[in-house]
Design an enzyme around this catalytic site. Sequence first.
Site, PDB file in Angstrom:
ATOM      1  N   HIS A 163     -29.371 -21.521 -11.964  1.00  0.00           N
ATOM      2  CA  HIS A 163     -30.814 -21.799 -12.037  1.00  0.00           C
ATOM      3  C   HIS A 163     -31.281 -21.779 -13.499  1.00  0.00           C
ATOM      4  O   HIS A 163     -30.651 -21.141 -14.345  1.00  0.00           O
ATOM      5  CB  HIS A 163     -31.600 -20.696 -11.312  1.00  0.00           C
ATOM      6  CG  HIS A 163     -31.443 -20.679  -9.830  1.00  0.00           C
ATOM      7  ND1 HIS A 163     -31.085 -19.552  -9.139  1.00  0.00           N
ATOM      8  CD2 HIS A 163     -31.622 -21.650  -8.907  1.00  0.00           C
ATOM      9  CE1 HIS A 163     -31.041 -19.821  -7.839  1.00  0.00           C
ATOM     10  NE2 HIS A 163     -31.364 -21.088  -7.668  1.00  0.00           N
ATOM     11  N   CYS A 248     -34.614 -12.431  -9.658  1.00  0.00           N
ATOM     12  CA  CYS A 248     -34.572 -13.078  -8.335  1.00  0.00           C
ATOM     13  C   CYS A 248     -34.850 -12.126  -7.184  1.00  0.00           C
ATOM     14  O   CYS A 248     -35.020 -12.558  -6.051  1.00  0.00           O
ATOM     15  CB  CYS A 248     -33.245 -13.777  -8.138  1.00  0.00           C
ATOM     16  SG  CYS A 248     -31.867 -12.685  -8.262  1.00  0.00           S
TER      17      CYS A 248
HETATM   18  N1  LIG Z   1     -33.102 -16.812  -8.633  1.00  0.00           N
HETATM   19  C1  LIG Z   1     -31.848 -16.378  -8.602  1.00  0.00           C
HETATM   20  O1  LIG Z   1     -31.286 -16.042  -9.618  1.00  0.00           O
HETATM   21  N2  LIG Z   1     -31.245 -16.370  -7.443  1.00  0.00           N
HETATM   22  C2  LIG Z   1     -29.907 -15.962  -7.231  1.00  0.00           C
HETATM   23  C3  LIG Z   1     -29.357 -16.566  -5.991  1.00  0.00           C
HETATM   24  C4  LIG Z   1     -27.937 -16.181  -5.744  1.00  0.00           C
HETATM   25  C5  LIG Z   1     -27.372 -16.693  -4.445  1.00  0.00           C
HETATM   26  N3  LIG Z   1     -26.086 -16.160  -4.230  1.00  0.00           N
HETATM   27  C6  LIG Z   1     -27.311 -18.205  -4.426  1.00  0.00           C
HETATM   28  O2  LIG Z   1     -26.288 -18.759  -4.818  1.00  0.00           O
HETATM   29  O3  LIG Z   1     -28.247 -18.848  -3.998  1.00  0.00           O
END
Ligand SMILES: NC(=O)NCCC[C@H](N)C(=O)O
Length: 258
Positions: A163, A248
Amino acid sequence: MPSKKALVRRPAPCLAEGLVTHVEREEVDVDRAVRQWEAYTEALRAHGWETVEVDPADDCPDSVFVEDTVVMFRNVALIARSGAESRRAETLGVEEAVASLGCSVNWVWEPGTLDGGDVLKIGDTVYVGRGGRTNAAGVQQVRAAFEPLGARVVAVPVAKVLHLKSAVTALPDGTVVGHIPHMDAPSLFPRFLPVPEPSGAHVVCLGGDKLLMAASAPKTAELFADLGYEPVPVDVGEFEKLEGCVTCLSVRLRDLYA
Ligand SMILES: NC(=O)NCCC[C@H](N)C(=O)O
């Protein structure tokens, strides 16, 4: 109206099955992750944030990463539509949570995709990462939702990390902080400070000079302390194994009407 509420979501028992894209899969200790999540939410509360728990989504391994499900601009919530299909069911509980807090609710529609982790707000400027989880239609829909409210949307290419906010976030004065090897277009940011560690790029502004940061970025914490900030380190190691970070795990709601 200024408000200090933060949405959070308890880790699902199947957390260890969460997605990994840019890192090797490592075993996740779910009990340890729950303890880290509790300490994280406690750090928010200790700095004046009221945490609002979204109903757990026990069948969704990545649901703890609540930031990806919704983007706020003032009192308006834009419900995301993840580029990862396995994450789309996460939005249900979040819609209910933001609606019950009095937000106006909009949605990203097909063919648009958007993860909240791709959106970095600095004042009225909304940077949107166009990458693996957010497509061009998603960027257009952010413009359509927020520009009429006074936002200026800046699209940023993201290829090296999951991201936009895996690579950059911002200090309270708006200075963008980022780890250059993870960035595709550093020159897009008018005031930029490079940080020495990948997880040093992730800060949550708690208010005043306080910065919630990952314990895994001690050199960056020293750099920020030397600039007059007060780092508040938390261990989010189990979430880092799944490409998560301090940003997140929450969505701050700073402009609620109610
Ligand atoms: N905003 C973020 O940094 N989100 C992390 C998401 C990690 C999750 N394992 C994903 O791959 O969607």
